[in-house]
Design a protein around this motif. Structure first.
Motif, PDB file in Angstrom:
ATOM      1  N   LYS A 145       0.576  -1.229   0.116  1.00 27.35           N
ATOM      2  CA  LYS A 145       0.049   0.045  -0.033  1.00 27.35           C
ATOM      3  C   LYS A 145       1.053   1.313  -0.034  1.00 27.35           C
ATOM      4  CE  LYS A 145      -4.113   2.174   2.466  1.00 27.35           C
ATOM      5  NZ  LYS A 145      -4.682   2.147   3.783  1.00 27.35           N
ATOM      6  N   ALA A 146       1.902   1.174   1.044  1.00 27.10           N
ATOM      7  CA  ALA A 146       2.723   2.431   0.962  1.00 27.10           C
ATOM      8  C   ALA A 146       3.672   2.527  -0.447  1.00 27.10           C
ATOM      9  CB  ALA A 146       3.861   2.112   2.344  1.00 27.10           C
ATOM     10  N   MET A 147       4.048   1.378  -0.818  1.00 26.10           N
ATOM     11  CA  MET A 147       4.829   1.427  -2.057  1.00 26.10           C
ATOM     12  C   MET A 147       4.214   2.015  -3.322  1.00 26.10           C
ATOM     13  SD  MET A 147       6.106  -1.864  -4.164  1.00 26.10           S
ATOM     14  CE  MET A 147       4.444  -2.412  -4.678  1.00 26.10           C
ATOM     15  N   VAL A 148       2.925   1.874  -3.365  1.00 21.36           N
ATOM     16  CA  VAL A 148       2.207   2.353  -4.583  1.00 21.36           C
ATOM     17  C   VAL A 148       1.733   3.737  -4.213  1.00 21.36           C
ATOM     18  CG1 VAL A 148       0.031   2.072  -5.809  1.00 21.36           C
ATOM     19  CG2 VAL A 148       1.219  -0.107  -5.208  1.00 21.36           C
ATOM     20  N   ALA A 149       1.529   4.116  -2.926  1.00 14.54           N
ATOM     21  CA  ALA A 149       1.123   5.386  -2.586  1.00 14.54           C
ATOM     22  C   ALA A 149       2.186   6.390  -3.185  1.00 14.54           C
ATOM     23  CB  ALA A 149       0.878   5.412  -1.027  1.00 14.54           C
ATOM     24  N   TRP A 150       3.372   5.937  -2.763  1.00 14.39           N
ATOM     25  CA  TRP A 150       4.561   6.890  -2.896  1.00 14.39           C
ATOM     26  C   TRP A 150       4.765   6.772  -4.593  1.00 14.39           C
ATOM     27  CZ3 TRP A 150       7.445  10.335  -0.412  1.00 14.39           C
ATOM     28  CH2 TRP A 150       7.402  10.169   1.049  1.00 14.39           C
ATOM     29  N   TYR A 151       4.481   5.811  -5.051  1.00 13.66           N
ATOM     30  CA  TYR A 151       4.705   5.985  -6.659  1.00 13.66           C
ATOM     31  C   TYR A 151       3.668   6.768  -7.296  1.00 13.66           C
ATOM     32  CZ  TYR A 151       4.000   4.406 -11.528  1.00 13.66           C
ATOM     33  OH  TYR A 151       3.997   4.702 -12.941  1.00 13.66           O
ATOM     34  N   GLU A 152       2.387   6.702  -6.647  1.00 15.62           N
ATOM     35  CA  GLU A 152       1.431   7.851  -7.099  1.00 15.62           C
ATOM     36  C   GLU A 152       2.014   9.184  -6.602  1.00 15.62           C
ATOM     37  OE1 GLU A 152      -2.102   6.180  -5.371  1.00 15.62           O
ATOM     38  OE2 GLU A 152      -2.262   4.603  -6.953  1.00 15.62           O
ATOM     39  N   ALA A 153       2.484   9.427  -5.389  1.00 17.73           N
ATOM     40  CA  ALA A 153       2.932  10.617  -4.820  1.00 17.73           C
ATOM     41  C   ALA A 153       3.884  11.118  -5.932  1.00 17.73           C
ATOM     42  CB  ALA A 153       3.356  10.582  -3.585  1.00 17.73           C
ATOM     43  N   LYS A 154       4.743  10.381  -6.384  1.00 21.60           N
ATOM     44  CA  LYS A 154       5.855  11.006  -7.215  1.00 21.60           C
ATOM     45  C   LYS A 154       5.160  11.436  -8.599  1.00 21.60           C
ATOM     46  CE  LYS A 154      10.082   9.733  -9.806  1.00 21.60           C
ATOM     47  NZ  LYS A 154      11.044   8.738  -9.868  1.00 21.60           N
ATOM     48  N   MET A 155       4.180  10.772  -8.965  1.00 18.99           N
ATOM     49  CA  MET A 155       3.680  11.369 -10.320  1.00 18.99           C
ATOM     50  C   MET A 155       2.884  12.555  -9.820  1.00 18.99           C
ATOM     51  SD  MET A 155       4.406   8.915 -12.597  1.00 18.99           S
ATOM     52  CE  MET A 155       6.023   8.476 -11.354  1.00 18.99           C
ATOM     53  N   ALA A 156       2.219  12.542  -8.804  1.00 20.09           N
ATOM     54  CA  ALA A 156       1.342  13.836  -8.437  1.00 20.09           C
ATOM     55  C   ALA A 156       2.311  15.020  -8.164  1.00 20.09           C
ATOM     56  CB  ALA A 156       0.465  13.644  -7.254  1.00 20.09           C
ATOM     57  N   SER A 157       3.504  14.738  -8.037  1.00 22.14           N
ATOM     58  CA  SER A 157       4.531  16.070  -7.741  1.00 22.14           C
ATOM     59  C   SER A 157       5.127  16.478  -8.963  1.00 22.14           C
ATOM     60  CB  SER A 157       5.535  15.471  -6.525  1.00 22.14           C
ATOM     61  OG  SER A 157       4.762  15.142  -5.388  1.00 22.14           O
ATOM     62  N   GLY A 158       4.950  15.968  -9.947  1.00 21.33           N
ATOM     63  CA  GLY A 158       5.299  16.470 -11.271  1.00 21.33           C
ATOM     64  C   GLY A 158       6.398  15.810 -11.965  1.00 21.33           C
ATOM     65  N   PHE A 159       6.896  14.607 -11.168  1.00 21.94           N
ATOM     66  CA  PHE A 159       7.830  13.810 -11.566  1.00 21.94           C
ATOM     67  C   PHE A 159       7.346  12.622 -12.546  1.00 21.94           C
ATOM     68  CE2 PHE A 159       9.681  15.560  -7.472  1.00 21.94           C
ATOM     69  CZ  PHE A 159      10.747  15.975  -8.286  1.00 21.94           C
ATOM     70  N   SER A 160       8.180  12.145 -13.255  1.00 22.61           N
ATOM     71  CA  SER A 160       7.882  10.919 -14.199  1.00 22.61           C
ATOM     72  C   SER A 160       8.631   9.773 -13.568  1.00 22.61           C
ATOM     73  CB  SER A 160       8.140  11.270 -15.541  1.00 22.61           C
ATOM     74  OG  SER A 160       9.459  11.768 -15.750  1.00 22.61           O
ATOM     75  N   ALA A 161       8.169   8.632 -13.933  1.00 22.55           N
ATOM     76  CA  ALA A 161       8.644   7.430 -13.647  1.00 22.55           C
ATOM     77  C   ALA A 161      10.022   7.424 -14.402  1.00 22.55           C
ATOM     78  CB  ALA A 161       7.860   6.153 -13.734  1.00 22.55           C
ATOM     79  N   ALA A 196      12.272  -0.650  -8.787  1.00 21.82           N
ATOM     80  CA  ALA A 196      11.704  -0.579  -7.305  1.00 21.82           C
ATOM     81  C   ALA A 196      10.435  -1.246  -7.242  1.00 21.82           C
ATOM     82  CB  ALA A 196      11.910   0.544  -6.625  1.00 21.82           C
ATOM     83  N   ILE A 197       9.527  -0.544  -8.078  1.00 27.81           N
ATOM     84  CA  ILE A 197       8.367  -1.303  -7.880  1.00 27.81           C
ATOM     85  C   ILE A 197       7.782  -2.273  -8.623  1.00 27.81           C
ATOM     86  CG2 ILE A 197       7.146  -0.099  -9.982  1.00 27.81           C
ATOM     87  CD1 ILE A 197       4.865   1.114  -7.864  1.00 27.81           C
ATOM     88  N   ILE A 198       8.478  -2.774  -9.542  1.00 25.17           N
ATOM     89  CA  ILE A 198       8.482  -3.975 -10.191  1.00 25.17           C
ATOM     90  C   ILE A 198       8.854  -5.171  -9.204  1.00 25.17           C
ATOM     91  CG2 ILE A 198       9.389  -5.812 -11.844  1.00 25.17           C
ATOM     92  CD1 ILE A 198       8.989  -3.562 -13.849  1.00 25.17           C
ATOM     93  N   LEU A 199      10.059  -4.919  -8.568  1.00 23.33           N
ATOM     94  CA  LEU A 199      10.698  -5.672  -7.515  1.00 23.33           C
ATOM     95  C   LEU A 199       9.667  -5.968  -6.177  1.00 23.33           C
ATOM     96  CD1 LEU A 199      12.748  -7.294  -5.887  1.00 23.33           C
ATOM     97  CD2 LEU A 199      13.667  -5.306  -5.324  1.00 23.33           C
ATOM     98  N   GLY A 200       9.105  -4.796  -6.116  1.00 23.51           N
ATOM     99  CA  GLY A 200       7.939  -4.904  -4.868  1.00 23.51           C
ATOM    100  C   GLY A 200       6.833  -5.724  -5.234  1.00 23.51           C
ATOM    101  N   CYS A 201       6.375  -5.712  -6.373  1.00 19.01           N
ATOM    102  CA  CYS A 201       5.107  -6.351  -6.740  1.00 19.01           C
ATOM    103  C   CYS A 201       5.552  -7.807  -6.963  1.00 19.01           C
ATOM    104  CB  CYS A 201       4.535  -5.851  -8.358  1.00 19.01           C
ATOM    105  SG  CYS A 201       3.887  -4.133  -8.186  1.00 19.01           S
ATOM    106  N   ILE A 202       6.926  -8.282  -7.443  1.00 16.94           N
ATOM    107  CA  ILE A 202       6.969  -9.664  -7.343  1.00 16.94           C
ATOM    108  C   ILE A 202       7.457 -10.193  -6.034  1.00 16.94           C
ATOM    109  CG2 ILE A 202       8.731 -11.230  -8.154  1.00 16.94           C
ATOM    110  CD1 ILE A 202       7.250 -10.175 -10.271  1.00 16.94           C
ATOM    111  N   LYS A 203       7.825  -9.518  -5.126  1.00 18.06           N
ATOM    112  CA  LYS A 203       8.089 -10.001  -3.943  1.00 18.06           C
ATOM    113  C   LYS A 203       6.947 -10.089  -3.136  1.00 18.06           C
ATOM    114  CE  LYS A 203      11.183  -8.210  -1.027  1.00 18.06           C
ATOM    115  NZ  LYS A 203      12.120  -7.441  -0.378  1.00 18.06           N
TER     116      LYS A 203
END
Length: 409
Positions: free
Chosen positions: A184-200, A207-214
């Motif tokens: 939950k926190a992992m995805v929230a920070w991903y979304e926060a990054k997008m909302a802050s104007g940064f792109s992936a 990082a997020i693919i590793l988290g999803c696999i784990k």
């Protein structure tokens, strides 16, 4: 750390940069690990005497400190304190030196010393930067100290100058929560990054693919992987390996074959970790057709020789396990013809056992003759041959092998 000239540096900086690059074989193996705690700092001082340059120093401090920490965390702490004391004594003003020391603290999850380094830096009149604060966040997240990491982030958010959060700041939290298993926190920070104007970027996807696999969120991993490709990022070997791990856990043979075909079509790297994973998966399920398919695809390519060798040897192991002697001998001949040899004496012993189970002693002799120029028999292999020939009543061969056994490693 960015390389800098030694000439003109303060003695503390020379000492510190030298220890960063000093060979772990000299210090860790011969001095620090073997010395009592009371002599750690003294030996560090004596090891540095007379060293004036870094051109002949070939290993990083990361591996040295990790090695010391694995055997004695207290000694690793003393080494960090030694570096900190040198910086304090010489009134060091170089941001990079403090950054490196904070990074090293994070490597061994020593947040207290990291904060001491940061405090010293401020006391020396140096203003913190986003890079420094990111290093502090990383150190705290690696130690599971989320509250302090969030406090530092809030400090950055409230800053109006050069301490603002960067794209890397968000990546650190995505990776940190992924490693903690907090989806939950992992995805929230991903979304926060997008909302802050940064792109992936590639680090974000890794990082997020590793988290999803784990976390076994395989559909999410597929989605982020597709997003990455649409954004025209080339996946690194870490991402490819993690995706392969996920596909193997799902045991989706169709997707695995399609994934491998995509890698080959794009001519992306297949490293040994990926080869080990896929070969191990196919061998465990005895999927010879899949191994044959991959091997056919990677032959006559520019893949690393060891990777190709891993698939050859994996296929041989499966055929030996299944007692498919004709297929086994064909694979061995094909492998040797292509200049690939056995990777392990254990693989050779699996082949020998296959011959013994089939009472194929004459064919075993041909096999041993065939590999003698490319593989030296291990002692355990010779002992296996002795036992097998003895069970078969071939005492002449037993006596010959016993006489020769002393010459086998």
């Amino acid at each position: 750390m960015v390389g800098v000239r030694v000439t003109g540096l303060s003695s503390a900086k020379r000492l510190y940069q030298t220890i960063l690059y000093q060979s772990s074989r000299t210090i860790a193996s011969n001095v620090l690990i073997q010395q009592p705690v009371s002599r750690i700092k003294t030996n560090l001082d004596s090891e540095m005497v007379g060293i004036s340059g870094i051109e002949n120093l070939d290993l990083s401090w990361d591996s040295l400190l990790t090695s010391i920490h694995s055997s004695s965390p207290h000694k690793a702490q003393l080494v960090l304190e030694w570096g900190l004391q040198k910086l304090q004594k010489e009134n060091e003003k170089n941001h990079d030196i403090y950054l490196e020391l904070i990074h090293l603290c994070g490597k061994i999850q020593n947040t207290q010393t990291a904060m001491r380094v940061f405090t010293l830096m401020e006391n020396q009149g140096l203003k913190p930067t986003s890079i420094i604060l990111n290093a502090l966040i990383s150190a705290h997240l690696s130690s599971g100290n989320v509250i302090t990491a969030l406090s530092i982030f809030q400090l950055m958010q409230n800053s109006e100058d050069y301490k603002q959060p960067t794209s890397h700041t968000y990546n650190l939290f995505i990776s940190g929560f992924a490693n903690m298993g907090n989806s939950k926190a992992m995805v929230a920070w991903y979304e926060a990054k997008m909302a802050s104007g940064f792109s992936a970027d590639l680090d974000t996807y890794e990082a997020i693919i590793l988290g999803c696999i784990k976390l076994k969120r395989f559909e999410d991993a597929d989605r982020f992987y597709r997003d990455m490709l649409v954004a025209e990022f080339k996946p690194n070997t870490s991402i490819l390996h993690n995706m392969l791990v996920g596909l193997c856990e799902q045991k989706d043979l169709v997707k695995i074959r399609g994934f491998m075909q995509s890698i080959l079509d794009h001519k992306w790297e297949i490293n040994m970790c990926m080869a080990d994973k896929l070969v191990g998966f196919y061998c465990e399920l005895e999927l010879v057709k899949e191994l044959e398919w991959v091997l056919e695809k990677i032959r006559n390519t520019n893949l690393d020789f060891d990777v190709v060798s891993q698939f050859h040897n994996g296929l041989i192991r499966v055929y030996a396990k299944l007692d498919r002697l004709d297929d086994l001998e064909y694979c061995i001949g094909r492998m040797l013809k292509e200049g690939v040899s056995f990777r392990s004496h254990k693989d050779v012993e699996m082949v020998v056992c296959c011959y013994f189970r089939g009472d194929a002693y004459d064919r075993l002799e041909v096999f041993l003759e065939f590999i003698k120029d490319s593989h030296k028999l291990a002692r355990s292999t010779s002992e296996l041959l002795v036992a097998g020939y003895r069970r078969g009543g071939l005492y002449e061969k037993v006596n010959f092998l016993i006489k020769d056994l002393d010459n086998v490693c």
